[in-house]
Enzyme design. Sequence first.
Site, PDB file in Angstrom:
ATOM      1  N   ASP A 150      21.878  19.464 -43.426  1.00 40.06           N
ATOM      2  CA  ASP A 150      21.381  18.371 -42.587  1.00 40.06           C
ATOM      3  C   ASP A 150      21.074  18.791 -41.163  1.00 40.06           C
ATOM      4  O   ASP A 150      20.178  18.248 -40.526  1.00 40.06           O
ATOM      5  CB  ASP A 150      22.392  17.216 -42.565  1.00 40.06           C
ATOM      6  N   ASP A 205      25.070  22.807 -39.522  1.00 39.02           N
ATOM      7  CA  ASP A 205      26.209  23.170 -40.357  1.00 39.02           C
ATOM      8  C   ASP A 205      25.728  23.556 -41.754  1.00 39.02           C
ATOM      9  O   ASP A 205      24.536  23.766 -41.976  1.00 39.02           O
ATOM     10  CB  ASP A 205      27.224  22.023 -40.402  1.00 39.02           C
ATOM     11  N   TYR A 239      28.404  10.481 -41.408  1.00 41.66           N
ATOM     12  CA  TYR A 239      27.311   9.651 -41.911  1.00 41.66           C
ATOM     13  C   TYR A 239      27.863   8.434 -42.643  1.00 41.66           C
ATOM     14  O   TYR A 239      27.460   8.118 -43.760  1.00 41.66           O
ATOM     15  CB  TYR A 239      26.390  10.471 -42.811  1.00 41.66           C
ATOM     16  N   GLU A 275      21.779  20.544 -31.045  1.00 42.98           N
ATOM     17  CA  GLU A 275      21.744  20.687 -32.504  1.00 42.98           C
ATOM     18  C   GLU A 275      20.479  20.059 -33.088  1.00 42.98           C
ATOM     19  O   GLU A 275      20.180  18.891 -32.825  1.00 42.98           O
ATOM     20  CB  GLU A 275      22.973  20.036 -33.139  1.00 42.98           C
TER      21      GLU A 275
END
Length: 490
Positions: free
Chosen positions: A72, A75, A227, A467
């Site tokens: 995603d 990571d 999430y 990120e």
Amino acid sequence: MMKILLALLFLQLPAFALCSPNYGDALSKSILFFEGQRSGALPQDQRLKWRADSALHDGSSNGVDLTGGYYDAGDNLKFNFPMAFTTTMLAWSVIDFGGMMPPAEQRNALVAIKWATDYLLKSVSELPNRIYVQVGDPIADHDCWERPEDMDTPRTVYVVEAPNPASDVAGEIAAALAAASIAFRSADPSYSQTLLRNAVNAFKYADTNRGAYSDNSYIRSGVCPFYCDFDGYQDELLWAAAWLRKATQEDIYLSYIESNTQTLGAIESSNEFGWDNKHAGLHVLVSQEVLQGGMYTLESYKASADSFMCTLVPQSPTAHIQVSPGGLIYKPGGSNLQHATSITFLMLAYANYLDKSSQTVKCGSMNLSPSLLRKFAQKQVNYILGDNPLGLSYMVGYGLKFPQRIHHRGSSLPSIRVHPEFIACKEGSTYFNSPGPNPNVLVGAIVGGPGQDDVYGDDRADFRKSEPTTYINAPFVGALAYFAANPSPL
């Protein structure tokens, strides 16, 4: 006179760039980014050569093949909720703007979609009994700084068994597969039918087993706070039904949207659109049926879409969205560019729907034209590509000045191609803490972006700003496709 005054007001927004953006180059790179996020066995035509195979046994602990899909963000985890939203937005980009892409980039966009849908099909392959929603232990993964190729943290499989609820994930997967079925209709009719058939099954699970997937205690420990479903599952049910209506033109989905307008909160006002909250996107998508199909039973959706657009443009009397001093749409909470790219996409999609029906939006005493929506959308795109107070492109590998120390494991650690020796969980900390630039350029990645003050520190540890995520990039593909074909929109 009013049009002239509005144009002058737009010109008052800050301008920093000295040269025009290369939208075509940015489009190519925004799609290329997805190859850096691939999980599974990589194909021979993989273009980002510093990546290699990873997570080749995902699902084996449960006796199922869950290889493939996308990590995603920075990571090594596969969260199906945001991955499905990413897929929906890539597909919508192709549906609405694919005809504006060079043929090679349209093919690349379809390849990017298929890498996700092949995995999502595996996730729903055992319906109606169960749906797979995530692979990877987030606590263990976030405790390590490892290349995906070295990953030795638990690849825990998170699965929801019927009749437990998963309306949000199942609904978003249904939307993704339905949207992708439209994108593939001409290029691969057989695959398109497979996608649509599975979209129908996913929607049935979502509607039958109502509730949020993160309400299941055994799922919550793995998906929260990353999430969770924070905004409720009802929007995903309507979002899925809207995409199935678009893909099939069947009245059963039209009736579902009409009859659940009130019960599922369809016209609930919202000033955001993203992996968790679909309301604004739902309103825009369904409005196309009103504007171009004359489906006036859905007028409330168009009214909500109009209202949303009026909140965006700074000159509107009902504007209330926050904008940075440099002109960027801003919402608090981190990873701000996810909001800027998704809202920009909606402005461009809605402008097209309005244009094709020769309509404008009434914002109090102001008429908001498609042209003005496009101009504000272009301001957002240009800001991201470097037309901002720092003169910094927030897309890695685009322009002369872009983030060098992004929060991304694979990018920040030496490539397995040049350093084949295993780098263990904690050994990666040396690279995480390095003040130097990342050795591997994740071309096309759009980072979380600057703060409300337009400041960006290029700090690997500041994940909220540095990120990248797949769902930042996905809607930007459509926006870039539009401006590559229309660099000076009317």
